[in-house]
Write a protein that holds these residues in place. Structure first.
Motif, PDB file in Angstrom:
ATOM      1  N   HIS A   1       0.903  -1.410  -0.030  1.00  0.00           N
ATOM      2  CA  HIS A   1      -0.033  -0.142  -0.148  1.00  0.00           C
ATOM      3  C   HIS A   1       0.976   1.139   0.058  1.00  0.00           C
ATOM      4  O   HIS A   1       0.539   2.260  -0.663  1.00  0.00           O
ATOM      5  N   ASP A   2       1.912   1.289   0.787  1.00  0.00           N
ATOM      6  CA  ASP A   2       2.569   2.686   0.724  1.00  0.00           C
ATOM      7  C   ASP A   2       3.293   2.953  -0.552  1.00  0.00           C
ATOM      8  O   ASP A   2       3.811   4.073  -0.500  1.00  0.00           O
TER       9      ASP A   2
ATOM     10  N   PRO B   1      12.200  -0.806  -0.257  1.00  0.00           N
ATOM     11  CA  PRO B   1      11.509  -1.962   0.155  1.00  0.00           C
ATOM     12  C   PRO B   1      10.032  -1.900  -0.375  1.00  0.00           C
ATOM     13  O   PRO B   1       9.546  -3.182  -0.453  1.00  0.00           O
ATOM     14  N   GLY B   2       9.501  -0.948  -0.924  1.00  0.00           N
ATOM     15  CA  GLY B   2       8.376  -1.070  -1.397  1.00  0.00           C
ATOM     16  C   GLY B   2       8.250  -1.423  -2.884  1.00  0.00           C
ATOM     17  O   GLY B   2       7.064  -2.404  -3.230  1.00  0.00           O
TER      18      GLY B   2
ATOM     19  N   GLY C   1      17.230  -0.998  -4.406  1.00  0.00           N
ATOM     20  CA  GLY C   1      18.016  -0.035  -3.765  1.00  0.00           C
ATOM     21  C   GLY C   1      18.786   0.913  -4.497  1.00  0.00           C
ATOM     22  O   GLY C   1      18.549   1.111  -5.740  1.00  0.00           O
ATOM     23  N   ILE C   2      19.222   2.091  -3.816  1.00  0.00           N
ATOM     24  CA  ILE C   2      19.918   2.984  -4.530  1.00  0.00           C
ATOM     25  C   ILE C   2      21.369   2.915  -4.077  1.00  0.00           C
ATOM     26  O   ILE C   2      21.913   2.746  -3.053  1.00  0.00           O
ATOM     27  N   ALA C   3      22.264   2.495  -5.328  1.00  0.00           N
ATOM     28  CA  ALA C   3      23.723   2.334  -5.271  1.00  0.00           C
ATOM     29  C   ALA C   3      24.632   3.402  -5.865  1.00  0.00           C
ATOM     30  O   ALA C   3      24.219   3.599  -7.185  1.00  0.00           O
TER      31      ALA C   3
ATOM     32  N   ALA D   1      16.519  -6.131  -8.563  1.00  0.00           N
ATOM     33  CA  ALA D   1      17.052  -7.451  -8.474  1.00  0.00           C
ATOM     34  C   ALA D   1      15.372  -8.135  -8.728  1.00  0.00           C
ATOM     35  O   ALA D   1      14.675  -8.264  -7.954  1.00  0.00           O
ATOM     36  N   LEU D   2      15.255  -8.823  -9.716  1.00  0.00           N
ATOM     37  CA  LEU D   2      14.093  -9.586 -10.289  1.00  0.00           C
ATOM     38  C   LEU D   2      14.465 -11.020 -10.316  1.00  0.00           C
ATOM     39  O   LEU D   2      15.728 -11.471 -10.679  1.00  0.00           O
TER      40      LEU D   2
END
Length: 210
Positions: free
Chosen positions: A24-25, A141-142, A167-169, A176-177
Motif C-alpha cells: 500500500h505505501d 522496500p516498496g 535500492g540505491i547504489a 533485482a528480479l
C-alpha cells in the motif's frame, strides 16, 4: 564474464516466484502524492529524467545472451517506453562477480538504472541479494512488496520464495528480479518502468536544493 549467463530460469524456484503482497505505501512514494504533499510538488518532478539508460545483468550459468528471455523482456519494457539499453551482460551466479558487475555499472555515465534478473530465490547458489545489498546506501522496500503483491495473482503463495528487492547504489536505482521471463516482464513493465524516470532523477541529485 559477460558472455555466459543463466537466468534463474534454470532454478525452478525463481521462475514462478517473485510476487507477494503488501504494498500500500509503495504507491505513495513515487508520484506527486505521498511524500510530495507540500508546495514542492512541481519542483520535485523537475528532476525526472526524460529518458534513462538501463544496464541489464542476467545471472545464469545455463543461458547465453542469445538465449535470454528474461533479459529480452526487461529490454523490451524499457525500449517500449522510449528508454535505451546502455548495456546487457550475462554472468554466473557467483557472489563476487555479481557484486563487481553491479558496482561497475552504477559507476558508468550512460547507466541511470541497473536491473538484474536471476538469483533471487532460496537455493544455495541464489546469492544476488547478498551480493548487491552491501552496495545500497538506501533500500527501496516498496519495490519488493509491490512486486510480490502483483505476483501473488499469478503464482499464489509461492511468492514467499522470492527475495526480489531494490535500492540505491552510488546514486543509481538497482532492482533485482527473478530469472523467469514472466517475473522479469511483470517487474519491468508494471513496477520499474512506470517509476524509473522519477526515481533515477531523484537518486542522481548530488545535494538537496537550497
Amino acid at each position: 564474464m559477460t558472455e555466459k549467463k543463466n537466468p534463474d530460469t534454470a532454478h525452478g524456484h525463481e521462475k514462478e516466484l517473485g510476487h507477494d503482497g503488501h504494498t500500500h505505501d509503495d504507491s505513495h512514494g513515487h508520484h506527486e502524492h505521498g511524500h510530495d504533499t507540500h508546495d514542492h510538488d512541481h519542483s520535485h518532478h523537475d528532476h525526472d529524467l526524460k529518458t534513462v539508460g538501463v544496464g541489464i545483468v542476467t545471472i545464469s550459468t545455463s543461458r547465453s545472451l542469445d538465449d535470454d528471455p528474461a533479459g529480452d523482456a526487461i529490454a523490451e519494457a524499457f525500449e517500449h517506453a522510449g528508454h535505451s539499453v546502455a548495456t546487457r551482460e550475462l554472468i554466473g551466479d557467483k557472489f563476487d562477480g555479481i557484486q563487481q558487475t553491479v558496482d561497475r555499472l552504477v559507476g558508468r555515465d550512460d547507466v541511470d538504472i541497473v536491473v538484474t534478473t536471476g538469483g533471487t530465490g532460496v537455493t544455495p547458489d541464489d546469492v544476488t541479494i547478498e551480493a548487491i545489498a552491501p552496495l545500497f546506501e538506501k533500500e527501496l522496500p516498496g519495490f519488493g512488496e509491490l512486486f510480490r503483491q502483483l505476483s501473488f495473482g499469478e503464482i499464489g503463495t509461492r511468492v514467499v520464495g522470492t527475495r526480489a528487492t531494490g535500492g540505491i547504489a552510488d546514486g543509481v536505482p538497482v532492482f533485482a528480479l527473478p530469472g523467469s521471463e514472466n517475473a522479469a516482464r511483470l517487474g519491468a513493465h508494471e513496477v520499474i518502468v512506470p517509476e524509473v524516470s522519477h526515481l533515477a532523477g531523484l537518486a542522481a541529485r548530488s545535494e538537496p536544493d537550497a
